[in-house]
Write an enzyme that holds these catalytic residues in place. Sequence first.
Site, PDB file in Angstrom:
ATOM      1  N   HIS A 162       0.844  -1.199   0.000  1.00 19.78           N
ATOM      2  CA  HIS A 162       0.000   0.000   0.000  1.00 19.78           C
ATOM      3  C   HIS A 162       0.878   1.248   0.000  1.00 19.78           C
ATOM      4  O   HIS A 162       1.818   1.354   0.785  1.00 19.78           O
ATOM      5  CB  HIS A 162      -0.910  -0.006   1.216  1.00 19.78           C
ATOM      6  CG  HIS A 162      -2.023  -0.996   1.125  1.00 19.78           C
ATOM      7  ND1 HIS A 162      -2.501  -1.693   2.215  1.00 19.78           N
ATOM      8  CD2 HIS A 162      -2.753  -1.421   0.064  1.00 19.78           C
ATOM      9  CE1 HIS A 162      -3.482  -2.492   1.832  1.00 19.78           C
ATOM     10  NE2 HIS A 162      -3.656  -2.346   0.528  1.00 19.78           N
ATOM     11  N   HIS A 305       2.649  -4.237   6.705  1.00 24.42           N
ATOM     12  CA  HIS A 305       1.696  -3.161   6.478  1.00 24.42           C
ATOM     13  C   HIS A 305       1.720  -2.231   7.692  1.00 24.42           C
ATOM     14  O   HIS A 305       2.447  -2.465   8.655  1.00 24.42           O
ATOM     15  CB  HIS A 305       0.283  -3.734   6.293  1.00 24.42           C
ATOM     16  CG  HIS A 305       0.075  -4.450   4.997  1.00 24.42           C
ATOM     17  ND1 HIS A 305      -0.619  -3.920   3.940  1.00 24.42           N
ATOM     18  CD2 HIS A 305       0.476  -5.680   4.591  1.00 24.42           C
ATOM     19  CE1 HIS A 305      -0.646  -4.777   2.932  1.00 24.42           C
ATOM     20  NE2 HIS A 305       0.024  -5.858   3.299  1.00 24.42           N
ATOM     21  N   GLU A 364       0.683  -5.599  10.899  1.00 31.02           N
ATOM     22  CA  GLU A 364       0.293  -4.187  10.923  1.00 31.02           C
ATOM     23  C   GLU A 364       1.203  -3.435  11.898  1.00 31.02           C
ATOM     24  O   GLU A 364       0.982  -3.416  13.112  1.00 31.02           O
ATOM     25  CB  GLU A 364      -1.171  -4.051  11.332  1.00 31.02           C
ATOM     26  CG  GLU A 364      -2.155  -4.759  10.395  1.00 31.02           C
ATOM     27  CD  GLU A 364      -2.336  -4.042   9.066  1.00 31.02           C
ATOM     28  OE1 GLU A 364      -1.772  -2.939   8.895  1.00 31.02           O
ATOM     29  OE2 GLU A 364      -3.040  -4.589   8.195  1.00 31.02           O
TER      30      GLU A 364
END
Length: 393
Positions: A162, A305, A364
């Site tokens: 991303h 991420h 994350e």
Amino acid sequence: MEIHVRRGDTLWYYSQLFDIPLVLIVDSNPEINPNVLDQGQAIQIPGFTVTTRMIQKGDSFWKLASARRLSVDALLLLNPNVNPNQLQIGQKVRIPTRVTWLIVNGKQPYDFQRMTNDMNRLLAVYPFMRRREAGKSVLGLPLYDLRIGKSNRKVQVNASFHANEWITTPILMRFLNEYLLSLTNYFAIKGVTTLPLYGRTQLSAVPMVDPDGVNLVLNGPPASVKEEVIAINKGSTDFSGWKANIRGVDLNKQFPANWEFEAKRKPKAPASRDFPGDAPLSEPESKAMANLVRQESFARLLALHTQGEEFYWGYEGLEPPESETLANQFARVSGYEAVRYVDSHSGYKDWFIQEFRRPGFTIELGQGQNPLPITQFDEIYEAASGMLISSLI
């Protein structure tokens, strides 16, 4: 550092002379027959660089070598045309210098060019690391796949799926740097001795899956697609919230793991985030990452991420028992929460678990709103490095 073979030299002798593991010297010279060296042949010695010194009053090769914990022969090897008994003030000599510092500085905006520059510097000092292209982005930028180790047991780690999660790229690059540094300097990472890992596990690292998107977030739109991306971004020139690739497709919603279900509840047209595309694997970046997994038999996969200080390790009950063991280890070394299932599909780790029944993790990193501030770098790295080194064991 490049040296040239003298009569009678061997790679084993260079290993002793520079205190570098023999396997790293052998792997830094893949075109060389380690058992038959030719006089004058160029050899790469990893973990060293060359500095130049001007001879000063009182200098001798013995003093210069002793100050750097080197053998005098290391200086003779790099200065074949210098008579050590007739040094003259002002004369230049080449000094082999062990690299004991980090090359990667991740505490700054980290676009594709900065990553490539750091990668080139790492490859120059650590030529036993190998670089290949896993594929290309929409705008033709390479998706670099860096390899450390030669074992058939392979672990895949990737970052920046991303765009506005770009901080994951310097985190991964910093880890690669620390790993390389530990191999040539014999120090442990998080209490783990790394040289045995080099022979046991081959690390595959793709530090920037979405280079076009990262460049967009950090540098703004390139002229070739400026109108298109501003339109996708609803007329705004603020791209800080952009997660997608340059065509407005969310690369981590592109994989054939219940893609149809995810597509029904996500945007139906290109957007700054969450649009899964018109079909699975429609984008060159997601195709490249899928092909990478299909071509290699990875033992496990980690996708970096942001954010949440948690990680997801299951998918539809298809994860193997080993996943839970690893999840418990990752939670212990990072302090992050291990979450087995989450209401999400069509991600890279989802598809990996579904297709290969092997451990996959979406990690994350950090806490807050993307893009996370660079001030979190040290804290994030502390947690990430523990998980990354544990993944190689």
